[in-house]
Enzyme design. Structure first.
Site, short mmCIF file in Angstrom:
data_model
loop_
_atom_site.label_atom_id
_atom_site.label_comp_id
_atom_site.label_asym_id
_atom_site.label_seq_id
_atom_site.Cartn_x
_atom_site.Cartn_y
_atom_site.Cartn_z
N GLY A 191 -3.02 1.62 -4.01
CA GLY A 191 -3.40 0.29 -4.46
C GLY A 191 -4.82 0.10 -4.94
O GLY A 191 -5.23 -1.02 -5.22
N TRP A 205 -6.32 0.87 -7.82
CA TRP A 205 -6.42 0.31 -9.18
C TRP A 205 -5.99 -1.15 -9.19
O TRP A 205 -6.60 -1.96 -9.87
CB TRP A 205 -5.57 1.13 -10.15
N ASP A 229 5.53 1.40 -7.81
CA ASP A 229 5.39 2.78 -7.34
C ASP A 229 6.63 3.14 -6.54
O ASP A 229 7.25 2.29 -5.91
CB ASP A 229 4.15 2.95 -6.46
N ASP A 252 11.62 3.63 -8.22
CA ASP A 252 11.42 4.61 -9.28
C ASP A 252 11.85 3.97 -10.60
O ASP A 252 13.05 3.78 -10.83
CB ASP A 252 12.26 5.86 -8.97
N LYS A 306 -3.53 8.51 -17.06
CA LYS A 306 -3.97 9.83 -16.63
C LYS A 306 -3.06 10.89 -17.25
O LYS A 306 -1.84 10.81 -17.14
CB LYS A 306 -3.94 9.95 -15.10
#
EC number: 2.1.1.166
Length: 209
Positions: A63, A65, A83, A99, A164
Site C-alpha cells: 500500500g 504507492w 492486488d 487477480d 515498473k
C-alpha cells in the site's frame, strides 16, 4: 542449492533490508514500504499526481504507492487499488483484492472506475521471481502488458501512466508500444531502486486515447 546457501543468502537480504536507509525512512514516516520513495521521486520529477485526480494503482499491496497517491490527490480525488494479495485499509482508497487477469475481478474493478475515466494508471506489479530469467522475464512482461491494456480501457485522454518494467527480452518492443500511445515517454531509475535490479520505471504522459 543447499540449505546453508539459502540461509546465507536470506541472511544477507535481511541485513541489507533492515540497514536500508529507505526502509528506515519509510518506517519513520509511517509508510508501508520503501517503494513509496520510487513514486515520490517520479512525482517530484514528472508531476503525475494532482489534487482531485482519480488514480488506479495496480499491484498495490502493501500500500505504499496508494498511501502516497491519496496524499497527492486529496479529499476531492480518488484512489482505486487492486492486488492479488490482501492489503490493510487506507483512508481514501477503494481496494479490491483479486487477480484482475480473471474476468470477474476485472469486471469488478472496472465497475468501481466507470462511468468516469481515470487520470493516472500506475503499476508496481512484479511476478514472484524464480531466479530463472527465461521464466521470470516473460511473466514480468505479461504483467506490464496487462497494465497497458488497463490504460486502453480506463485512461482519459491526456492521462498519465507509470509502470515498473524489467529490462530484458521484450522491453524495447514494449517501450515502443507505450510511445505509440503517449505523447511523452521517459525512463526513470529512481535512487531508491537497488542498483543491481533490472527494474526501471516508464513514465508516460499525454495519452492519445
Amino acid at each position: 542449492m543447499s540449505k546453508n546457501k539459502v540461509s546465507a543468502s536470506s541472511g544477507r537480504w535481511l541485513k541489507e533490508h533492515f540497514d536500508d536507509k529507505y526502509v528506515l525512512e519509510a518506517q519513520k514516516r509511517g509508510y508501508r514500504s520503501r517503494a513509496i520513495f520510487k513514486i515520490e521521486e517520479i512525482q517530484n520529477k514528472d508531476k503525475l499526481l494532482k489534487s482531485g485526480m482519480t488514480v488506479v494503482d495496480l499491484g498495490a499491496a502493501p500500500g505504499g504507492w496508494s498511501q502516497y497517491a491519496v496524499e497527492q490527490v486529496g479529499d476531492e480525488g480518488q484512489v482505486i487499488a487492486c492486488d492479488i494479495l490482501p492489503m490493510d485499509s487506507i483512508a481514501g482508497v477503494s481496494f479490491l483484492q483479486g487477480d484482475f487477469r480473471e474476468e470477474a475481478v476485472l469486471d469488478a474493478l472496472l465497475e468501481r472506475i466507470q462511468p468516469d475515466m481515470v487520470d493516472v494508471v500506475m503499476s508496481d506489479m512484479a511476478p514472484n521471481m524464480s531466479g530463472n530469467l527465461a521464466v521470470d522475464q516473460p511473466r514480468a512482461m505479461y504483467l506490464v502488458e496487462l497494465a497497458l491494456d488497463m490504460c486502453r480501457q480506463v485512461l482519459a485522454p491526456n492521462g498519465s501512466f507509470t509502470v515498473k518494467v524489467f529490462q530484458g527480452e521484450g522491453f524495447d518492443q514494449y517501450l515502443q508500444e507505450v510511445r505509440n500511445m503517449f505523447k511523452v515517454v521517459k525512463i526513470r531509475k529512481p535512487d531508491s531502486s537497488r542498483a543491481r535490479s533490472r527494474e526501471v520505471y516508464i513514465v508516460a504522459t499525454g495519452y492519445k486515447g
